[in-house]
Design a protein around this motif. Structure first.
Motif, PDB file in Angstrom:
ATOM      1  N   LEU A   1       0.827  -1.208   0.000  1.00 11.96           N
ATOM      2  CA  LEU A   1       0.000   0.000   0.000  1.00 11.96           C
ATOM      3  C   LEU A   1       0.862   1.260   0.000  1.00 11.96           C
ATOM      4  CD1 LEU A   1      -2.771  -1.037   2.570  1.00 11.96           C
ATOM      5  CD2 LEU A   1      -2.973  -0.881   0.075  1.00 11.96           C
ATOM      6  N   TYR A   2       1.975   1.214   0.712  1.00 14.57           N
ATOM      7  CA  TYR A   2       2.872   2.377   0.762  1.00 14.57           C
ATOM      8  C   TYR A   2       3.443   2.668  -0.621  1.00 14.57           C
ATOM      9  CZ  TYR A   2       6.414   5.497   2.756  1.00 14.57           C
ATOM     10  OH  TYR A   2       7.187   6.599   3.076  1.00 14.57           O
ATOM     11  N   LYS A   3       3.867   1.622  -1.320  1.00 19.39           N
ATOM     12  CA  LYS A   3       4.438   1.806  -2.661  1.00 19.39           C
ATOM     13  C   LYS A   3       3.383   2.289  -3.653  1.00 19.39           C
ATOM     14  CE  LYS A   3       8.754   0.679  -2.158  1.00 19.39           C
ATOM     15  NZ  LYS A   3       9.836   1.683  -2.437  1.00 19.39           N
ATOM     16  N   VAL A   4       2.180   1.720  -3.550  1.00 17.95           N
ATOM     17  CA  VAL A   4       1.103   2.160  -4.445  1.00 17.95           C
ATOM     18  C   VAL A   4       0.759   3.620  -4.183  1.00 17.95           C
ATOM     19  CG1 VAL A   4      -1.340   1.857  -5.005  1.00 17.95           C
ATOM     20  CG2 VAL A   4       0.136  -0.140  -4.754  1.00 17.95           C
ATOM     21  N   GLY A   5       0.706   3.982  -2.898  1.00 22.39           N
ATOM     22  CA  GLY A   5       0.428   5.372  -2.557  1.00 22.39           C
ATOM     23  C   GLY A   5       1.480   6.313  -3.096  1.00 22.39           C
ATOM     24  N   GLN A   6       2.742   5.908  -3.010  1.00 25.38           N
ATOM     25  CA  GLN A   6       3.814   6.744  -3.555  1.00 25.38           C
ATOM     26  C   GLN A   6       3.684   6.903  -5.063  1.00 25.38           C
ATOM     27  OE1 GLN A   6       7.501   4.870  -2.191  1.00 25.38           O
ATOM     28  NE2 GLN A   6       7.880   6.625  -0.857  1.00 25.38           N
ATOM     29  N   LYS A   7       3.308   5.822  -5.739  1.00 29.72           N
ATOM     30  CA  LYS A   7       3.218   5.855  -7.194  1.00 29.72           C
ATOM     31  C   LYS A   7       2.122   6.790  -7.670  1.00 29.72           C
ATOM     32  CE  LYS A   7       2.697   2.862 -11.236  1.00 29.72           C
ATOM     33  NZ  LYS A   7       2.542   1.458 -11.713  1.00 29.72           N
ATOM     34  N   PHE A   8       0.995   6.807  -6.952  1.00 33.50           N
ATOM     35  CA  PHE A   8      -0.144   7.614  -7.374  1.00 33.50           C
ATOM     36  C   PHE A   8      -0.157   9.001  -6.752  1.00 33.50           C
ATOM     37  CE2 PHE A   8      -1.651   3.377  -8.394  1.00 33.50           C
ATOM     38  CZ  PHE A   8      -2.257   3.573  -9.629  1.00 33.50           C
ATOM     39  N   SER A   9       0.846   9.307  -5.968  1.00 33.94           N
ATOM     40  CA  SER A   9       0.913  10.643  -5.375  1.00 33.94           C
ATOM     41  C   SER A   9       2.277  11.273  -5.624  1.00 33.94           C
ATOM     42  CB  SER A   9       0.638  10.566  -3.871  1.00 33.94           C
ATOM     43  OG  SER A   9       1.605   9.763  -3.226  1.00 33.94           O
ATOM     44  N   GLN A  10       2.787  11.069  -6.826  1.00 31.37           N
ATOM     45  CA  GLN A  10       4.066  11.668  -7.177  1.00 31.37           C
ATOM     46  C   GLN A  10       3.939  13.188  -7.176  1.00 31.37           C
ATOM     47  OE1 GLN A  10       6.994  10.368  -7.577  1.00 31.37           O
ATOM     48  NE2 GLN A  10       6.384   8.228  -7.386  1.00 31.37           N
ATOM     49  N   PRO A  11       4.791  13.886  -6.442  1.00 30.40           N
ATOM     50  CA  PRO A  11       4.703  15.350  -6.401  1.00 30.40           C
ATOM     51  C   PRO A  11       5.198  15.973  -7.690  1.00 30.40           C
ATOM     52  CG  PRO A  11       6.632  14.601  -5.204  1.00 30.40           C
ATOM     53  CD  PRO A  11       5.887  13.368  -5.623  1.00 30.40           C
ATOM     54  N   PRO A  12       4.854  17.219  -7.959  1.00 27.11           N
ATOM     55  CA  PRO A  12       5.383  17.915  -9.134  1.00 27.11           C
ATOM     56  C   PRO A  12       6.898  17.926  -9.138  1.00 27.11           C
ATOM     57  CG  PRO A  12       3.607  19.164  -8.124  1.00 27.11           C
ATOM     58  CD  PRO A  12       3.924  18.040  -7.188  1.00 27.11           C
ATOM     59  N   ALA A  13       7.468  18.168 -10.302  1.00 24.85           N
ATOM     60  CA  ALA A  13       8.924  18.093 -10.443  1.00 24.85           C
ATOM     61  C   ALA A  13       9.648  19.047  -9.499  1.00 24.85           C
ATOM     62  CB  ALA A  13       9.314  18.388 -11.893  1.00 24.85           C
ATOM     63  N   ASP A  14       9.077  20.240  -9.281  1.00 23.60           N
ATOM     64  CA  ASP A  14       9.780  21.209  -8.442  1.00 23.60           C
ATOM     65  C   ASP A  14       9.726  20.841  -6.955  1.00 23.60           C
ATOM     66  OD1 ASP A  14       7.065  21.642  -8.218  1.00 23.60           O
ATOM     67  OD2 ASP A  14       7.294  23.794  -7.843  1.00 23.60           O
ATOM     68  N   ASP A  15       8.873  19.857  -6.600  1.00 25.55           N
ATOM     69  CA  ASP A  15       8.744  19.484  -5.194  1.00 25.55           C
ATOM     70  C   ASP A  15       9.972  18.758  -4.664  1.00 25.55           C
ATOM     71  OD1 ASP A  15       6.315  20.635  -5.163  1.00 25.55           O
ATOM     72  OD2 ASP A  15       5.234  18.904  -4.399  1.00 25.55           O
ATOM     73  N   ILE A  16      10.875  18.346  -5.551  1.00 26.95           N
ATOM     74  CA  ILE A  16      12.093  17.697  -5.064  1.00 26.95           C
ATOM     75  C   ILE A  16      12.926  18.671  -4.243  1.00 26.95           C
ATOM     76  CG2 ILE A  16      12.169  16.097  -7.009  1.00 26.95           C
ATOM     77  CD1 ILE A  16      14.318  17.851  -8.266  1.00 26.95           C
ATOM     78  N   TYR A  17      12.674  19.957  -4.384  1.00 22.59           N
ATOM     79  CA  TYR A  17      13.425  20.956  -3.622  1.00 22.59           C
ATOM     80  C   TYR A  17      12.762  21.279  -2.288  1.00 22.59           C
ATOM     81  CZ  TYR A  17      15.395  21.672  -8.266  1.00 22.59           C
ATOM     82  OH  TYR A  17      15.982  21.475  -9.492  1.00 22.59           O
ATOM     83  N   TYR A  18      11.613  20.636  -2.020  1.00 20.00           N
ATOM     84  CA  TYR A  18      10.871  20.948  -0.790  1.00 20.00           C
ATOM     85  C   TYR A  18      10.551  19.692   0.019  1.00 20.00           C
ATOM     86  CZ  TYR A  18      10.158  25.414  -3.137  1.00 20.00           C
ATOM     87  OH  TYR A  18      10.348  26.616  -3.780  1.00 20.00           O
ATOM     88  N   ARG A  19      11.263  18.595  -0.220  1.00 17.48           N
ATOM     89  CA  ARG A  19      10.947  17.342   0.476  1.00 17.48           C
ATOM     90  C   ARG A  19      11.185  17.467   1.977  1.00 17.48           C
ATOM     91  NH1 ARG A  19      13.734  12.998  -3.721  1.00 17.48           N
ATOM     92  NH2 ARG A  19      12.102  13.123  -5.331  1.00 17.48           N
ATOM     93  N   ARG A  20      12.336  17.995   2.344  1.00 17.39           N
ATOM     94  CA  ARG A  20      12.642  18.122   3.764  1.00 17.39           C
ATOM     95  C   ARG A  20      11.736  19.164   4.422  1.00 17.39           C
ATOM     96  NH1 ARG A  20      18.594  17.515   6.274  1.00 17.39           N
ATOM     97  NH2 ARG A  20      17.937  17.302   8.434  1.00 17.39           N
ATOM     98  N   THR A  21      11.448  20.198   3.694  1.00 14.67           N
ATOM     99  CA  THR A  21      10.530  21.223   4.206  1.00 14.67           C
ATOM    100  C   THR A  21       9.162  20.613   4.469  1.00 14.67           C
ATOM    101  OG1 THR A  21      11.695  22.968   2.999  1.00 14.67           O
ATOM    102  CG2 THR A  21       9.424  23.420   3.679  1.00 14.67           C
TER     103      THR A  21
END
Length: 258
Positions: free
Chosen positions: A177-197
């Motif tokens: 379920l965790y992997k499926v959730g990650q797959k269907f909730s991929q953040p926008p490309a610019d969100d890689i700069y806000y993961r820790r935030t």
């Protein structure tokens, strides 16, 4: 709006929506304050509180489910004496049915243990490892599945083996379920700069201020440099500003980046 005819005074009553918004804001402030207080406590205290609150929530859910399915419990009575002649597979199926179709108190107990253990292990794993990922989620699910098996009596006569089997099943399901959730909730490309935030704001209960960080281009690399004035410039209120700055001050990795 009401008018006093004798004195000619107009009394304006505030809209109900404003009162609701104030209550919601107050609740968020209390929740954020509680999370901030909890994060400052020693690990045993935090784990105990999280486990207790998780157990209470699970008990409420289990009690409700038990009430809605109380009629099913009569369909799965305790094994009669002649049930001793049933095969192990049949006895196992009967116990599983009883575990999921018990009355309100039984279901409240089962779900309280399951959700409480899951929340407690997740809390400990997050404090030790510093992240919430699929590994931590699966470890917590394994523990909750094993404990659920023990308290509910679900499965065969060998409780130890059955607890491990149930724990593995829960862990695999949770991991999937965790992997499926990650797959269907991929953040926008610019969100890689806000993961820790995002992780920081989520832990503080301040998710709704992520948009403020993005508008001000306050990326993960700027976290160690944040000041009260910078947060004020992106229109973050005083209370959340204090929580964010306190979190950054207590985070050893962010302190190194200063």
């Amino acid at each position: 709006m009401a008018v006093d005819g004798r004195q000619g005074v107009m009394v304006v009553q505030p809209p109900a929506t404003n009162l609701l918004a104030q209550l919601q804001s107050r609740f968020k402030d209390v929740e954020a304050g509680f999370r901030s207080w909890l994060a400052k406590q020693p690990l045993p205290v935090e784990a105990a509180v999280v486990t207790g609150t998780g157990a209470v929530q699970g008990a409420a859910i289990g009690g409700l489910m038990g009430t809605l399915t109380s009629d099913m419990s009569s369909s799965f009575p305790s094994p009669p004496p002649q049930a001793a002649g049933l095969s192990p597979q049949a006895m196992s199926s009967l116990k599983q049915a009883q575990a999921f179709a018990g009355g309100p108190l039984v279901q409240a107990r089962n779900f309280a243990v399951m959700t409480g253990v899951n929340a407690g292990i997740s809390c400990v794993m997050k404090r030790i490892r510093g992240v919430e990922d699929v590994q931590s989620s699966m470890v917590a699910a394994f523990g909750s599945g094993a404990m659920f098996s023990l308290v509910s009596g679900m499965g065969g006569p060998n409780q130890a083996v059955n607890a491990v089997t149930s724990g593995l099943f829960f862990a695999l399901v949770q991991g999937g379920l965790y992997k499926v959730g990650q797959k269907f909730s991929q953040p926008p490309a610019d969100d890689i700069y806000y993961r820790r935030t995002r992780n920081m704001l989520t832990s503080l209960g301040l998710d709704n201020y992520e948009k403020n960080f993005k508008k001000g281009l306050l990326t993960d690399t700027t976290l160690p440099l944040l000041t009260d004035s910078a947060l004020r410039d992106v229109k973050i209120p005083p209370g959340p500003r204090l929580l964010i700055l306190d979190h950054i001050h207590r985070d050893p990795e962010l302190k190194k980046g200063r």
